[in-house]
Design a protein around this motif. Structure first.
Motif, PDB file in Angstrom:
ATOM      1  N   ALA A 177      -5.172   6.809  -0.177  1.00 31.39           N
ATOM      2  CA  ALA A 177      -5.312   5.950  -1.346  1.00 31.39           C
ATOM      3  C   ALA A 177      -6.039   4.654  -1.017  1.00 31.39           C
ATOM      4  CB  ALA A 177      -3.942   5.637  -1.930  1.00 31.39           C
ATOM      5  N   ARG A 178      -6.167   4.352   0.284  1.00 28.63           N
ATOM      6  CA  ARG A 178      -6.888   3.126   0.672  1.00 28.63           C
ATOM      7  C   ARG A 178      -8.235   3.549   1.235  1.00 28.63           C
ATOM      8  NH1 ARG A 178      -3.864   0.428  -2.486  1.00 28.63           N
ATOM      9  NH2 ARG A 178      -2.244   1.984  -2.621  1.00 28.63           N
TER      10      ARG A 178
ATOM     11  N   HIS B 213      -9.233  -0.144  -2.863  1.00 26.21           N
ATOM     12  CA  HIS B 213      -8.471   0.576  -3.878  1.00 26.21           C
ATOM     13  C   HIS B 213      -9.358   1.580  -4.589  1.00 26.21           C
ATOM     14  CE1 HIS B 213      -5.804   1.271  -7.279  1.00 26.21           C
ATOM     15  NE2 HIS B 213      -4.860   0.766  -6.515  1.00 26.21           N
TER      16      HIS B 213
ATOM     17  N   GLY C 165      11.337  -8.750 -12.276  1.00 25.95           N
ATOM     18  CA  GLY C 165      10.140  -8.927 -11.466  1.00 25.95           C
ATOM     19  C   GLY C 165       9.566  -7.634 -10.914  1.00 25.95           C
TER      20      GLY C 165
ATOM     21  N   ILE D 111       1.470  -5.116   1.580  1.00 27.64           N
ATOM     22  CA  ILE D 111       2.765  -4.608   2.035  1.00 27.64           C
ATOM     23  C   ILE D 111       2.965  -4.848   3.514  1.00 27.64           C
ATOM     24  CG2 ILE D 111       3.047  -2.868   0.231  1.00 27.64           C
ATOM     25  CD1 ILE D 111       1.927  -0.809   2.172  1.00 27.64           C
ATOM     26  N   TRP D 112       1.860  -4.989   4.237  1.00 30.51           N
ATOM     27  CA  TRP D 112       1.968  -5.154   5.679  1.00 30.51           C
ATOM     28  C   TRP D 112       1.400  -6.497   6.110  1.00 30.51           C
ATOM     29  CZ3 TRP D 112       0.045   0.527   6.087  1.00 30.51           C
ATOM     30  CH2 TRP D 112       1.153   1.390   6.000  1.00 30.51           C
TER      31      TRP D 112
ATOM     32  N   HIS E 181      -7.917  -4.095  -9.343  1.00 28.57           N
ATOM     33  CA  HIS E 181      -7.531  -5.312  -8.644  1.00 28.57           C
ATOM     34  C   HIS E 181      -8.710  -6.225  -8.387  1.00 28.57           C
ATOM     35  CE1 HIS E 181      -3.539  -3.789  -8.294  1.00 28.57           C
ATOM     36  NE2 HIS E 181      -4.061  -2.632  -7.991  1.00 28.57           N
TER      37      HIS E 181
ATOM     38  N   MET F  69       3.403  -6.321 -12.303  1.00 28.42           N
ATOM     39  CA  MET F  69       3.342  -7.422 -11.358  1.00 28.42           C
ATOM     40  C   MET F  69       4.384  -7.203 -10.276  1.00 28.42           C
ATOM     41  SD  MET F  69       1.150  -9.714 -11.281  1.00 28.42           S
ATOM     42  CE  MET F  69      -0.398  -9.423 -12.120  1.00 28.42           C
ATOM     43  N   ASN F  70       4.247  -6.138  -9.528  1.00 28.74           N
ATOM     44  CA  ASN F  70       5.251  -5.867  -8.503  1.00 28.74           C
ATOM     45  C   ASN F  70       4.963  -6.655  -7.231  1.00 28.74           C
ATOM     46  OD1 ASN F  70       6.912  -4.159  -9.928  1.00 28.74           O
ATOM     47  ND2 ASN F  70       5.736  -2.326  -9.404  1.00 28.74           N
ATOM     48  N   PRO F  71       6.008  -7.226  -6.647  1.00 28.71           N
ATOM     49  CA  PRO F  71       5.814  -7.972  -5.396  1.00 28.71           C
ATOM     50  C   PRO F  71       5.186  -7.066  -4.337  1.00 28.71           C
ATOM     51  CG  PRO F  71       8.065  -8.250  -6.209  1.00 28.71           C
ATOM     52  CD  PRO F  71       7.416  -7.208  -7.061  1.00 28.71           C
ATOM     53  N   MET F  72       4.315  -7.609  -3.540  1.00 24.83           N
ATOM     54  CA  MET F  72       3.598  -6.916  -2.464  1.00 24.83           C
ATOM     55  C   MET F  72       2.536  -5.939  -2.969  1.00 24.83           C
ATOM     56  SD  MET F  72       6.239  -6.167   0.625  1.00 24.83           S
ATOM     57  CE  MET F  72       7.413  -5.106  -0.182  1.00 24.83           C
ATOM     58  N   ILE F  73       2.495  -5.700  -4.291  1.00 28.20           N
ATOM     59  CA  ILE F  73       1.554  -4.720  -4.837  1.00 28.20           C
ATOM     60  C   ILE F  73       0.493  -5.409  -5.695  1.00 28.20           C
ATOM     61  CG2 ILE F  73       1.334  -2.695  -6.330  1.00 28.20           C
ATOM     62  CD1 ILE F  73       2.815  -2.056  -3.801  1.00 28.20           C
TER      63      ILE F  73
ATOM     64  N   MET G  48      -2.615  -5.439  -3.035  1.00 26.54           N
ATOM     65  CA  MET G  48      -1.560  -4.933  -2.165  1.00 26.54           C
ATOM     66  C   MET G  48      -1.433  -5.775  -0.897  1.00 26.54           C
ATOM     67  SD  MET G  48      -1.008  -1.158  -0.561  1.00 26.54           S
ATOM     68  CE  MET G  48      -0.087  -0.539  -1.940  1.00 26.54           C
TER      69      MET G  48
ATOM     70  N   ALA H  53       1.468   2.517   0.446  1.00 23.32           N
ATOM     71  CA  ALA H  53       0.040   2.489   0.766  1.00 23.32           C
ATOM     72  C   ALA H  53      -0.644   3.794   0.379  1.00 23.32           C
ATOM     73  CB  ALA H  53      -0.144   2.219   2.259  1.00 23.32           C
ATOM     74  N   SER H  54       0.125   4.873   0.362  1.00 25.37           N
ATOM     75  CA  SER H  54      -0.508   6.180   0.143  1.00 25.37           C
ATOM     76  C   SER H  54      -0.757   6.470  -1.323  1.00 25.37           C
ATOM     77  CB  SER H  54       0.379   7.281   0.718  1.00 25.37           C
ATOM     78  OG  SER H  54       1.462   7.530  -0.153  1.00 25.37           O
TER      79      SER H  54
END
Lengths: 179, 320, 734
Positions: free
Chosen positions: B177-178, B313, A32, B21-22, B318, B11-15, B19, A99-100
């Motif tokens: 990056a955001r 992004h 995954g 992540i928070w 995305h 397909m990475n989790p949280m990404i 995104m 995030a970066s």
């Protein structure tokens, strides 16, 4: 001095994902999760289409925002080849580095630390190629030292047109795509 | 018409596909950080301006004490967000100049003594304290008798609060990056928003009408400033590049637009500002409703910026 | 498999030649290559064992790495001419087969009705005794021919041996009538020889490569993809004909978005241009061709202008590409494809490809079709097999006159009808017939007529779900199989040997076949106890070292001529002994001597032609429980032209069902709205949409094309089942 880089020939790449599978088995990347991946970029209207296929991963940037933003020094630039690595036992899992990264190349490993491509430094240190490069059935991936003018990567970059992904993000990426 | 199709196998989790992540922890942490920053600035100001002698101001004791509790809650929220919690202590084994996250860790360490000492300057009457702590009272009296020292403590708190408030914005804006976060006015926005939330908070809990009035007026100032800074922030981003303009669109016309316009702008700023203008002009009574709206608006602002920011992004992989 | 007699070549001189070849085959790395040991020390105790892969049937040489006793990874064997040291993603992901949590673990006997997947776990003795008893009973009642074997891949060699010893000639694989059969028939009718597998296509030396529906890069047959990349790098001109903008299409100089089902029209038009503009190899044709004049007359009407309304390809583009194809002859390769059972005229279409190749003079020439070679390895001396009096059941009265292999669907028909004689037992080895054969209801009907249904498999496939007895096989990483004495560009022998132990009670096929034979009274056909004994015998008799093979995985032979100009004799085992431009064989059997185009049916309004193909990370329907590969792709998508999708208000990521003209509904499948396909067809990757209860992870992911293929045509030349004839419409979930 060495600065490792990858050059990937999009003309030859068929996007078969062998690089991804090899990375997973070599580095025991959990199910995954992906340290590398394939992007198919299609432009145009049927049947007048153009497609670029890219094997993407951490760009091991010269200006790595993930290293700058890391509060503990877990993310660091390794002296060998300028490879960006994460020291698991220093990482607090704050996710600032995720995030970066304009490439979204990082993820949180199920064990809690930030994880990503290492350029297979454990292989490179003993004279092997990164797993993804060594397995590629189309031989479309090249790995080498940007500071060595005689390296394959430099020869290719000097002789072929190429681009990086999102150079405008200003991170000076180290993966180049031949077009 | 030409189209642009991008397919990724990642397909990475949280990404992926967007995104995330928070979750709630970071917005809450940023909000509480901003609120506490406001406490430090306002209480520090009261201290600096010598008003600490007037016992009727809640700002003198209750605000710093509440701040201590809130910042602890904020840090706890941050701690909850950490994925590798056992290693959190690593924050305090190094100082990383380039990492706002690292500064933040150290700023938080400095915030505690600054606020604690400010709370000490004006302790409430003995009868309100559950236990007798004689030495604290002695310490408090001693501090109050040295006006210069007290004022210095006030100044330190104002400075510390300002840094804390700014830091909550810089934390995000350093993550280039955001695109939604990469604005040079985000620190000002979060600082002003923190100030307005604090003013609203004190406005709400102050026991005297005079203090309420004072804070309401201050709040109106902060809210007006906040509107201006928000406009600055949005316009600044919209004119930076198409990537940033895309990011701003998330707020003004995209997924987050309803929440942004209704809760952040409407409920959080414009409506309470209107009510409070009427209140300070004695057209309506002071109630807890406008300050509650301001506080809620401040919290929602952090949520919207954090969530929309994660979706913004550099590439359109995305599907913005 | 191929009954044509081929030239045998010299033995190698022992290990020194192998070692030399090994040194040559090592890739040149920018770093020292001898530090692998250091890495291994650092990472734990790693042992490496060479073997060959079985994720598909290409049989690439591999080296498995075992770290601290556990399987770690599989890499290519640099000595191996097929993989050249690099496996495809499926081979690299082969570790997932060993660790598959859903794999079969012990022999199972059915305890409910067929297809219910209710089992009792039994011992091997119980299972094999039960099967032997039933087989002997069927033999007694109906004769040995009444037990048929479906077997795919080299793993089935010993089972085939047991079956031949038992007396059944009914041994078949879907690789003929559901896959490459029409191609081999078309080429046989023209050149007298098959294209065979691995294909004898000299892709790496081609200066012009034409792919007609072949999606190299998605179809991941290793050598071909590697050579495809070589050709790209060498600047070969690539022409891709496909209704879908495939990966290969993105590499092409010319992409021809052809209307599905009209490839033959394009081929005829190309030949028309090449003949009318005299672009063909006149000397080659004069020397080797038969009835060229008659051929040119029969395609005289097939001008590009004629083909345009059929194919949708503009006449100028047809002319331009025809000239491009001819420009590079003989190093101009028209890839004959592999899975070519498409429209019912497949053998004739393949013959047209053969004819075009003949015009280019590329057969036996560099950059065209080379002559494969093989090493001379003696077989094991067994007693002769009993002769079947009844003959094969699949093709009564030679209904399909050019079928040179057994037709799976022919056996299925005979099982249903009992004609020409009854079939009462099926063994199915490593082929999931529910995903391989069209019209699953017929497969079920046939199974219901059986007295015995045995499935040998690694995973609980759909076909295993219908068995009476399921025998769990060890994966290729846990077993020996027969020696691979490959017919290829370079001659070599490779070995498959166990890398790790089977985790449970799984057994290798050779053991099953041998135990079965012993129970059927056929002990004399297994004079050896252990497969190593068998291998050693053959190798030593051939003068090779078994130890060296075990250690290196490969024994290389010496380079042999592959082309006419290197000394390969230009012999064509056709009736005329020449390349048959005009086929009297076909005339004799009432077929067109030169291919004639027939219009395909158009889909009814609101329906779309269902096309299917491969993904680089899966093999058929047998890798969807491999968690490493499923991590790469865990469901298929239905590709719909973006404009059509918009009209249907569908967007990428929506989940829909497909409905065919008989009302059969598919599993839910994810929409991929894309510019990369024509508006008149839709496409999905084959092998998904599993329904077996045992495939806990794979079940219900994506849809199955084969489930929707209820209507099909049969190739009149060779009995192949054409499966691109299904039209589907979209059903939204309510």
């Amino acid at each position: 001095m060495s600065r490792y880089a990858m050059v990937i020939d999009t003309k030859k790449c068929v996007g078969c994902m062998d690089c991804v599978v090899a990375c997973k088995t070599e580095n025991n990347v959990p199910e995954g999760y992906n340290r590398d991946w394939i992007v198919q970029d299609v432009m145009g209207k049927f049947p007048d289409l153009h497609m670029e296929i890219r094997s993407e991963r951490c760009n091991h940037c010269d200006e790595p925002p993930c290293v700058h933003c890391c509060p503990t020094g877990a993310s660091h630039v390794h002296e060998r080849g300028g490879v960006v690595l994460v020291e698991h036992n220093k990482c607090i899992g704050c996710k600032a580095c995720l995030a970066s990264c304009p490439y979204d190349a990082r993820f949180i490993h199920p064990d809690g630390y930030a994880d990503k491509c290492t350029f297979c430094i454990h292989r490179v240190e003993v004279g092997l190629l990164p797993a993804c490069v060594s397995v590629c059935p189309t031989h479309c991936m090249y790995f080498g030292n940007l500071d060595d003018p005689a390296s394959d990567v430099n020869k290719l970059l000097n002789s072929r047109s190429h681009h990086a992904v999102l150079p405008e993000a200003g991170t000076k990426p180290h993966i180049f795509y031949l077009t | 018409m030409t189209t642009h199709e991008i397919t990724t196998t990642r397909m990475n989790p949280m990404i992926d596909p967007g995104m995330h992540i928070w979750g709630w922890e970071i917005p809450v942490y940023l909000f509480l950080g901003g609120l506490v920053a406001g406490f430090m600035v306002i209480s520090g100001y009261f201290l600096f301006s010598g008003r600490f002698q007037e016992s009727r101001h809640v700002t003198c004791f209750r605000a710093p004490l509440t701040g201590l509790i809130l910042i602890s809650l904020g840090m706890f929220a941050l701690f909850l967000d950490l994925e590798h919690k056992l290693y959190a202590w690593r924050l305090y084994t190094t100082i990383k100049i380039a990492s706002p996250m690292s500064w933040g860790a150290w700023i938080l360490v400095l915030v505690y003594p600054a606020m604690a000492i400010m709370a000490l300057i004006h302790l409430p009457d003995q009868k309100h304290l559950p236990i007798r702590v004689e030495f604290l009272h002695k310490l408090s009296q001693s501090l109050r008798s040295h006006e210069g020292l007290a004022k210095t403590i006030g100044a330190i708190n104002m400075l510390g609060g300002a840094i804390l408030g700014m830091y909550t914005g810089v934390l995000l804006s350093s993550l280039g990056a955001r695109p939604l976060w990469s604005s040079s006015s985000l620190w000002l926005l979060f600082l002003v928003s923190g100030m307005s939330a604090t003013a609203a908070f004190i406005h709400m809990v102050a026991p005297t009408k005079a203090e309420r009035e004072l804070l309401a007026k201050a709040d109106n100032g902060f809210l007006s400033l906040e509107l201006f800074v928000l406009a600055l922030y949005l316009i600044g981003l919209a004119t930076t590049s198409d990537v940033h303009a895309d990011a701003v669109r998330l707020l003004i016309s995209g997924t987050y637009a309803p929440v942004f316009w209704i809760f952040v702008i409407g409920v959080g700023i414009v409506i309470p500002l209107g009510i409070q203008i009427l209140a300070v002009n004695h057209k309506v009574k002071h109630t807890s409703i406008p300050p509650l709206m301001v506080i809620a608006g401040g919290l929602i602002l952090r949520f919207v910026i954090v969530m929309a920011g994660q979706h913004s992004h550099w590439s359109n992989a995305h599907g913005l | 498999m191929n009954s044509i007699s081929r030239r045998k070549f010299l033995k190698i001189t022992g290990t020194s030649a192998g070692a030399l070849a090994a040194a040559r085959a090592l890739p040149s790395l920018p770093f020292a290559n001898d530090a692998l040991a250091a890495l291994h020390e650092e990472q734990g105790e790693v042992t490496t064992i060479p073997t060959y892969c079985d994720i598909c049937f290409w049989k690439c040489g591999a080296i498995a790495h075992v770290k601290n006793g556990k399987l770690w990874k599989v890499e290519g064997n640099p000595l191996d001419p097929l993989s050249r040291g690099r496996l495809c993603p499926r081979g690299t992901g082969g570790v997932g087969a060993h660790y598959d949590p859903d794999r079969l673990r012990s022999p199972l006997i059915r305890r409910s009705v067929r297809g219910d997947e209710e089992w009792t776990a039994v011992t091997w003795d119980e299972a094999l005794d039960h099967i032997a008893e039933k087989m002997l009973k069927i033999k007694e009642q109906y004769g040995p021919e009444a037990v048929a074997l479906f077997s795919h891949g080299i793993g089935g060699n010993f089972l085939k041996h047991t079956f031949k010893a038992f007396g059944s000639p009914n041994i078949s694989a879907p690789s003929f009538a559901q896959c490459r059969g029409p191609r081999d028939v078309g080429f046989r009718l023209t050149f007298g020889e098959d294209v065979s597998s691995p294909e004898r296509t000299d892709i790496r030396n081609a200066k012009c490569l034409t792919l007609i529906g072949s999606h190299l890069g998605e179809n991941m047959h290793n050598t071909q993809v590697q050579e495809f990349a070589d050709a790209i790098e060498a600047g070969a001109s690539i022409i891709v004909v496909d209704p879908r903008y495939s990966i290969a299409a993105s590499k092409a100089k010319y992409y021809l978005p052809i209307k599905p089902g009209t490839d033959l029209a394009l081929l005829l038009a190309w030949m028309n241009v090449i003949v009318s503009e005299k672009l063909y190899d006149a000397d080659y044709i004069a020397q080797y061709g038969f009835s060229f004049e008659e051929f040119s007359q029969s395609i005289a009407q097939n001008t590009p202008e004629w083909a345009y309304p059929e194919t949708g390809i503009k006449p100028e583009l047809i002319r331009e590409t025809a000239r491009e194809i001819a420009r590079y002859r003989p190093a101009s390769l028209i890839h004959p494809g592999r899975h070519v059972t498409w429209y019912g005229d497949d053998a004739q279409r393949s013959r047209a490809i053969a004819l075009l190749s003949a015009l280019l003079g590329n057969w036996g020439r560099k950059g065209g079709f080379y002559y494969p070679v093989s090493m001379d390895l003696p077989g094991y001396p067994y007693p002769p097999y009993p002769k079947s009096e009844k003959g094969k059941v699949d093709n009564p009265n030679q209904k399909y006159p050019f079928a040179h292999e057994t037709i799976t669907t022919g056996i299925r028909e005979a099982t249903i009808s009992g004609e020409p004689y009854p079939i009462k037992g099926w063994w199915v080895y490593a082929t999931n017939l529910f995903h391989a054969l069209p019209n699953e209801q017929d497969t079920i009907r046939a199974i219901q007529n059986l007295d015995l249904m045995v499935v040998v498999d690694v995973i609980p496939s759909e076909i295993a779900g219908w068995a009476d007895v399921v025998l769990p096989e060890a994966t290729y990483l846990e077993r020996h199989d027969d020696l691979n004495v490959e017919w290829f560009r370079d001659p070599f022998i490779s070995i498959r040997q166990p890398v790790v132990k089977a985790p449970d009670d799984q057994k290798p096929n050779w053991w099953i076949a041998r135990e079965m034979a012993n129970r059927l009274g056929l002990e004399s056909y297994y004079p050896w106890e252990d497969i190593e004994e068998y291998m050693q015998f053959r190798l030593e008799k051939g003068g090779y070292s078994f130890d060296s093979l075990k250690e290196k995985g490969i024994i290389l032979g010496e380079r042999q001529p592959n082309y006419f100009d290197e000394g390969v004799p230009a012999e064509f085992p056709t009736p005329s002994g020449k390349i048959e431009f005009y086929s009297l064989q076909l005339t004799e059997h009432g077929h067109d001597p030169v291919p004639v185009y027939k219009k395909p049916d158009d889909p009814p309004p609101g329906y779309f032609r269902l096309l299917y193909g491969r993904a680089p990370v899966h093999s058929f329907s047998r890798t969807q429980s491999n968690r490493v590969l499923m991590d790469m792709m865990n469901e298929n998508e239905i590709w719909i032209n973006a404009d059509i999708a918009a009209r249907w208000e569908l967007k990428s990521g929506d989940r829909i069902r497909l409905k065919n003209e008989d009302g059969v509904l598919s599993n839910l499948i994810k929409v991929k709205a894309t510019e990369r396909i024509r508006p008149d067809c839709v496409y999905m990757v084959h092998g998904f949409g599993h329904t077996s209860k045992g495939l806990r992870f794979a079940r219900g992911r994506g849809a199955s094309d084969s489930q929707l293929i209820t209507r099909y045509k049969v190739d009149p030349l060779m009995g192949g089942t054409a499966m691109n004839l299904t039209f589907v419409t979209f059903e939204r979930e309510a």
